[in-house]
Write a protein that holds these residues in place. Structure first.
Motif, PDB file in Angstrom:
ATOM      1  N   PRO A  75       0.681  -1.304  -0.232  1.00 48.10           N
ATOM      2  CA  PRO A  75       0.108  -0.061  -0.005  1.00 48.10           C
ATOM      3  C   PRO A  75       1.239   1.319   0.288  1.00 48.10           C
ATOM      4  N   PRO A  76       0.651   2.298  -0.509  1.00 47.43           N
ATOM      5  CA  PRO A  76       1.044   3.150  -0.531  1.00 47.43           C
ATOM      6  C   PRO A  76       1.731   4.107   1.145  1.00 47.43           C
ATOM      7  N   SER A  77       3.097   4.692   0.543  1.00 42.68           N
ATOM      8  CA  SER A  77       3.653   4.381   2.314  1.00 42.68           C
ATOM      9  C   SER A  77       3.746   5.977   2.653  1.00 42.68           C
ATOM     10  N   ASP A  78       4.260   6.210   3.837  1.00 39.58           N
ATOM     11  CA  ASP A  78       3.976   7.572   4.378  1.00 39.58           C
ATOM     12  C   ASP A  78       6.081   8.423   3.396  1.00 39.58           C
ATOM     13  N   ALA A  79       6.307   7.894   2.775  1.00 39.68           N
ATOM     14  CA  ALA A  79       7.661   8.770   2.219  1.00 39.68           C
ATOM     15  C   ALA A  79       7.658   9.460   1.302  1.00 39.68           C
ATOM     16  N   VAL A  80       6.184   9.326   0.319  1.00 35.97           N
ATOM     17  CA  VAL A  80       5.239   9.879  -0.850  1.00 35.97           C
ATOM     18  C   VAL A  80       5.585  10.924  -0.610  1.00 35.97           C
ATOM     19  N   SER A  81       5.515  12.047  -1.344  1.00 36.34           N
ATOM     20  CA  SER A  81       4.844  13.779  -1.254  1.00 36.34           C
ATOM     21  C   SER A  81       3.395  14.130  -1.239  1.00 36.34           C
ATOM     22  N   PRO A  82       3.458  15.073  -0.769  1.00 32.20           N
ATOM     23  CA  PRO A  82       2.031  15.595   0.096  1.00 32.20           C
ATOM     24  C   PRO A  82       1.428  15.434  -1.597  1.00 32.20           C
ATOM     25  N   GLU A  83       2.154  16.203  -2.333  1.00 29.78           N
ATOM     26  CA  GLU A  83       1.556  15.666  -3.794  1.00 29.78           C
ATOM     27  C   GLU A  83       0.993  14.955  -4.540  1.00 29.78           C
ATOM     28  N   GLU A  84       2.119  14.044  -4.431  1.00 32.08           N
ATOM     29  CA  GLU A  84       1.640  12.247  -4.853  1.00 32.08           C
ATOM     30  C   GLU A  84       0.103  12.004  -4.333  1.00 32.08           C
ATOM     31  N   MET A  85       0.864  11.634  -2.680  1.00 32.58           N
ATOM     32  CA  MET A  85      -0.288  11.482  -2.349  1.00 32.58           C
ATOM     33  C   MET A  85      -2.062  12.298  -2.475  1.00 32.58           C
ATOM     34  N   ALA A  86      -2.088  12.271  -2.680  1.00 34.72           N
ATOM     35  CA  ALA A  86      -3.221  13.656  -3.218  1.00 34.72           C
ATOM     36  C   ALA A  86      -3.488  13.050  -4.584  1.00 34.72           C
ATOM     37  N   GLU A  87      -2.143  13.267  -5.059  1.00 36.05           N
ATOM     38  CA  GLU A  87      -3.430  13.000  -6.779  1.00 36.05           C
ATOM     39  C   GLU A  87      -3.412  10.983  -6.538  1.00 36.05           C
ATOM     40  N   PHE A  88      -2.877  10.246  -6.335  1.00 36.07           N
ATOM     41  CA  PHE A  88      -3.274   8.994  -6.009  1.00 36.07           C
ATOM     42  C   PHE A  88      -4.745   9.156  -5.419  1.00 36.07           C
ATOM     43  N   LEU A  89      -4.988   9.932  -4.254  1.00 39.06           N
ATOM     44  CA  LEU A  89      -6.170   9.551  -3.713  1.00 39.06           C
ATOM     45  C   LEU A  89      -7.215  10.224  -4.328  1.00 39.06           C
ATOM     46  N   GLY A  90      -6.857  11.241  -5.417  1.00 38.40           N
ATOM     47  CA  GLY A  90      -7.633  12.189  -5.832  1.00 38.40           C
ATOM     48  C   GLY A  90      -7.562  11.084  -7.283  1.00 38.40           C
ATOM     49  N   SER A  91      -7.558  10.759  -7.664  1.00 39.66           N
ATOM     50  CA  SER A  91      -8.377   9.302  -8.640  1.00 39.66           C
ATOM     51  C   SER A  91      -8.811   7.777  -8.130  1.00 39.66           C
ATOM     52  N   MET A  92      -8.660   8.185  -6.749  1.00 42.99           N
ATOM     53  CA  MET A  92      -9.253   7.016  -6.070  1.00 42.99           C
ATOM     54  C   MET A  92     -10.361   7.466  -6.481  1.00 42.99           C
ATOM     55  N   LEU A  93     -10.922   8.610  -5.472  1.00 47.18           N
ATOM     56  CA  LEU A  93     -12.525   9.224  -5.909  1.00 47.18           C
ATOM     57  C   LEU A  93     -12.756   9.823  -7.116  1.00 47.18           C
ATOM     58  N   ASP A  94     -12.153   9.841  -8.143  1.00 46.05           N
ATOM     59  CA  ASP A  94     -12.386   9.513  -9.568  1.00 46.05           C
ATOM     60  C   ASP A  94     -13.042   8.333 -10.275  1.00 46.05           C
ATOM     61  N   ALA A  95     -12.182   7.636  -9.318  1.00 42.12           N
ATOM     62  CA  ALA A  95     -12.804   5.682  -9.620  1.00 42.12           C
ATOM     63  C   ALA A  95     -13.531   5.666  -8.970  1.00 42.12           C
ATOM     64  N   THR A  96     -14.309   6.225  -8.008  1.00 37.83           N
ATOM     65  CA  THR A  96     -15.311   5.989  -7.224  1.00 37.83           C
ATOM     66  C   THR A  96     -16.793   6.721  -7.752  1.00 37.83           C
ATOM     67  N   ARG A  97     -15.860   8.081  -7.890  1.00 37.05           N
ATOM     68  CA  ARG A  97     -16.913   9.183  -8.272  1.00 37.05           C
ATOM     69  C   ARG A  97     -17.754   8.341 -10.196  1.00 37.05           C
ATOM     70  N   ALA A  98     -16.871   7.383 -10.507  1.00 35.86           N
ATOM     71  CA  ALA A  98     -17.295   6.567 -11.671  1.00 35.86           C
ATOM     72  C   ALA A  98     -18.441   5.562 -11.365  1.00 35.86           C
ATOM     73  N   ASP A  99     -17.878   4.532 -10.273  1.00 31.43           N
ATOM     74  CA  ASP A  99     -18.770   3.641  -9.825  1.00 31.43           C
ATOM     75  C   ASP A  99     -20.471   4.447  -9.635  1.00 31.43           C
ATOM     76  N   ILE A 100     -20.113   5.522  -8.699  1.00 31.50           N
ATOM     77  CA  ILE A 100     -21.480   5.844  -8.277  1.00 31.50           C
ATOM     78  C   ILE A 100     -22.369   6.113  -9.613  1.00 31.50           C
ATOM     79  N   GLY A 101     -21.473   7.081 -10.471  1.00 30.33           N
ATOM     80  CA  GLY A 101     -22.913   7.387 -11.566  1.00 30.33           C
ATOM     81  C   GLY A 101     -23.193   6.204 -12.492  1.00 30.33           C
ATOM     82  N   ALA A 102     -22.578   5.428 -12.881  1.00 29.86           N
ATOM     83  CA  ALA A 102     -22.568   3.934 -13.139  1.00 29.86           C
ATOM     84  C   ALA A 102     -24.432   3.026 -12.205  1.00 29.86           C
ATOM     85  N   ALA A 103     -23.738   3.109 -11.110  1.00 29.78           N
ATOM     86  CA  ALA A 103     -24.668   2.336 -10.277  1.00 29.78           C
ATOM     87  C   ALA A 103     -25.785   3.136 -10.738  1.00 29.78           C
ATOM     88  N   TYR A 104     -26.068   4.553 -10.933  1.00 34.05           N
ATOM     89  CA  TYR A 104     -27.393   5.433 -10.646  1.00 34.05           C
ATOM     90  C   TYR A 104     -27.983   4.878 -12.145  1.00 34.05           C
TER      91      TYR A 104
END
Length: 178
Positions: A75-104
């Motif tokens: 899993p992601p470590s604490d060694a990544v930069s805040p920007e890299e972690m924010a980009e990673f989490l943003g992508s996870m949230l984008d995928a979740t947003r797409a899943d919610i849209g597909a479900a509806y």
């Protein structure tokens, strides 16, 4: 690894491979995209060590196709930069947003998809936070078996402090003097 997952399509490809190893052609069919569009993304996931070639499947006329499967990744470590972690989490949230849209959209078309959303703020001591994390880990372990029958369901749980936690010294109560 974080940059490889900084794209919602790559997250969805990885999740599809969790279900079963697949070729680029099979992934393209399920994603409704041309296979040649996926090779770049599969290469990114492979270079990051997130997927690997599980087998080479023979095709007609002596050709073979690669069959991809998820690799064991940390899993992601604490060694990544805040920007890299924010980009990673943003992508996870984008995928979740797409899943919610597909479900509806599926529900509108008469399908049965469950979507639950809970949001709140809790006041947690360090001990209560540790207990909550332990409960979440137990639930993930209990329901996280990939071989269990059922419907794949995305679960996103985020614990984010909204303010700095006091240092352990600051939580000690001062002694009363008379």
């Amino acid at each position: 690894m974080h940059k490889a997952l900084a794209d919602p399509l790559r997250i969805r490809l990885l999740e599809a491979l969790w279900e079963t190893p697949q070729s680029a052609r099979e992934l393209a069919d399920s994603a409704e995209l041309p296979a040649d569009r996926l090779y770049y993304h599969l290469g990114q996931l492979e270079r990051a060590g997130l997927i690997e070639i599980a087998e080479y499947r023979p095709l007609a006329r002596g050709k073979v196709e690669r069959v991809y499967a998820p690799a064991v990744a940390e899993p992601p470590s604490d060694a990544v930069s805040p920007e890299e972690m924010a980009e990673f989490l943003g992508s996870m949230l984008d995928a979740t947003r797409a899943d919610i849209g597909a479900a509806y959209r599926s529900r509108q078309a008469g399908g049965r998809r469950e979507v639950d959303f809970h949001r709140g703020a809790l006041r947690l001591t360090d001990e209560a936070l540790a207990e909550l994390r332990e409960h979440i880990a137990r639930l993930a372990g209990r329901f996280g078996d990939r071989d269990t029958p059922g419907v794949w369901t995305r679960v996103v749980i985020t614990l984010v402090d909204l303010q700095d936690r006091p240092s352990p010294d600051a939580t000690a109560r001062p002694e009363r003097t008379s």
